[in-house]
Design a protein around this motif. Structure first.
Motif, PDB file in Angstrom:
ATOM      1  N   CYS A 142      31.697  28.095  53.537  1.00 22.87           N
ATOM      2  CA  CYS A 142      31.565  27.179  52.401  1.00 22.87           C
ATOM      3  C   CYS A 142      30.936  25.861  52.834  1.00 22.87           C
ATOM      4  N   LEU A 143      31.240  25.388  54.028  1.00 24.02           N
ATOM      5  CA  LEU A 143      30.631  24.147  54.510  1.00 24.02           C
ATOM      6  C   LEU A 143      29.120  24.293  54.622  1.00 24.02           C
ATOM      7  N   ILE A 144      28.660  25.426  55.131  1.00 23.77           N
ATOM      8  CA  ILE A 144      27.219  25.659  55.229  1.00 23.77           C
ATOM      9  C   ILE A 144      26.593  25.694  53.841  1.00 23.77           C
ATOM     10  N   VAL A 145      27.252  26.386  52.909  1.00 25.18           N
ATOM     11  CA  VAL A 145      26.716  26.480  51.546  1.00 25.18           C
ATOM     12  C   VAL A 145      26.628  25.097  50.913  1.00 25.18           C
ATOM     13  N   ILE A 146      27.699  24.306  51.031  1.00 24.59           N
ATOM     14  CA  ILE A 146      27.716  22.972  50.427  1.00 24.59           C
ATOM     15  C   ILE A 146      26.668  22.068  51.074  1.00 24.59           C
ATOM     16  N   GLY A 147      26.482  22.226  52.369  1.00 24.61           N
ATOM     17  CA  GLY A 147      25.532  21.373  53.066  1.00 24.61           C
ATOM     18  C   GLY A 147      24.080  21.710  52.807  1.00 24.61           C
ATOM     19  N   VAL A 148      23.801  22.977  52.459  1.00 23.47           N
ATOM     20  CA  VAL A 148      22.413  23.436  52.357  1.00 23.47           C
ATOM     21  C   VAL A 148      21.964  23.655  50.918  1.00 23.47           C
ATOM     22  N   ALA A 149      22.824  24.251  50.096  1.00 25.95           N
ATOM     23  CA  ALA A 149      22.417  24.681  48.759  1.00 25.95           C
ATOM     24  C   ALA A 149      21.922  23.547  47.857  1.00 25.95           C
ATOM     25  N   PRO A 150      22.601  22.396  47.766  1.00 24.04           N
ATOM     26  CA  PRO A 150      22.096  21.359  46.852  1.00 24.04           C
ATOM     27  C   PRO A 150      20.703  20.858  47.197  1.00 24.04           C
ATOM     28  N   ILE A 151      20.417  20.696  48.482  1.00 22.85           N
ATOM     29  CA  ILE A 151      19.097  20.209  48.883  1.00 22.85           C
ATOM     30  C   ILE A 151      18.032  21.256  48.570  1.00 22.85           C
ATOM     31  N   MET A 152      18.312  22.528  48.858  1.00 19.31           N
ATOM     32  CA  MET A 152      17.356  23.582  48.554  1.00 19.31           C
ATOM     33  C   MET A 152      17.162  23.713  47.045  1.00 19.31           C
ATOM     34  N   THR A 153      18.242  23.584  46.281  1.00 18.35           N
ATOM     35  CA  THR A 153      18.143  23.659  44.822  1.00 18.35           C
ATOM     36  C   THR A 153      17.254  22.548  44.282  1.00 18.35           C
ATOM     37  N   ARG A 154      17.476  21.349  44.767  1.00 18.52           N
ATOM     38  CA  ARG A 154      16.667  20.204  44.314  1.00 18.52           C
ATOM     39  C   ARG A 154      15.199  20.403  44.673  1.00 18.52           C
TER      40      ARG A 154
END
Length: 272
Positions: A142-154
């Motif tokens: 979950c830490l990896i997802v939270i750290g990576v997903a928002p930036i990639m989504t944006r």
């Protein structure tokens, strides 16, 4: 001729490529020789022979206590967590990024929220994740997802928003629905950008993985580094750091080769 227009020849280019790495190795060897000459028991900068002995101990021989090949078992554990985290983050970024970039209502409601989430420092959330999700694999992934997903989504939402409006209008004149426009017009445009964004997030993803493993894990690259640090075992720490770097470089090259092979036209857009 101006320096801005001068380009090195092939041989000179290879020499310039190797020069920083050679300088780094030379600086290490000189520093190691100076410290070991002053104190043969110094552990901060091991000699090449000591580094090789450490590599043999962690990669070429089973551990006397557990019988495991430490480097390979740690690598397998870390790569499984990394693959799970990046895989989930990539799916979230693709679906949410396309929706936010394509649909004005979602862009109005979620655009600022995704930008806000991308500014939250993920490592600050690590204690919260361990408290709420426990000390198992879920918190690390979950830490990896939270750290990576928002930036990639944006990033993907911005890419969708950059698609020329004329392409969307032409699809609409051919009676294409929103779903069809997303699949036939938008998706081919954002997939190369998705792979590029994934490449750029490899470094942060390894950082989040190692931080999570350092706090709570029983196997993994980060776990091993922080386990042996109490013994000042630099002959283990240095090879592990080099191995993590090599894994990241190989993953970066593999993703870029995949993008170039599956979407060869993206090289033309980049001027390659």
């Amino acid at each position: 001729m101006r320096w801005i227009n001068r380009r090195p020849r092939r041989g000179a280019e290879m020499l310039l490529l190797c020069l920083p790495f050679a300088a780094l190795v030379a600086a290490y060897l000189i520093g190691s020789a100076i410290r070991l000459d002053a104190n043969p028991a110094d552990k901060l900068l091991p000699s090449p022979a000591q580094l090789w002995a450490g590599i043999q101990r962690i990669a070429l021989m089973p551990d006397p206590r557990t019988g495991e090949w430490l480097l390979w078992s740690d690598t397998a554990a870390s790569l499984m967590r990394l693959a799970a985290g990046l895989g989930i983050a990539t799916v979230i970024a693709l679906l949410l990024g396309m929706a936010v970039g394509l649909l004005p209502y979602l862009r109005a409601s979620l655009g600022a929220f995704v930008a806000f989430l991308s500014m939250v420092p993920p490592l600050a959330l690590l204690p919260i994740l361990f408290i709420t999700l426990g000390l198992g694999e879920a918190a690390k992934i979950c830490l990896i997802v939270i750290g990576v997903a928002p930036i990639m989504t944006r990033d993907l939402a911005l890419r969708v928003h950059e698609i020329p409006r004329e392409m969307i209008v032409k699809a609409e004149t051919l009676s294409a629905s929103t779903w069809l426009i997303a699949l036939r017009v938008v998706l081919p445009q954002v997939l190369p950008r998705l792979l590029t964004s994934l490449r750029l997030q490899l470094g942060p993803a390894f950082l989040f993985l190692i931080a999570a493993e350092a706090i709570s894990a029983d196997a993994g690259l980060g776990y091993r580094i922080f386990l042996v640090r109490r013994y000042l075992a630099m002959d283990v720490i240095f090879p592990y750091v080099a191995w993590i770097t090599l894994l990241a470089v190989l993953a970066d090259i593999a993703i870029d080769r995949l993008r170039s092979r599956v979407f060869p036209w993206s090289d033309l857009e980049r001027g390659a």
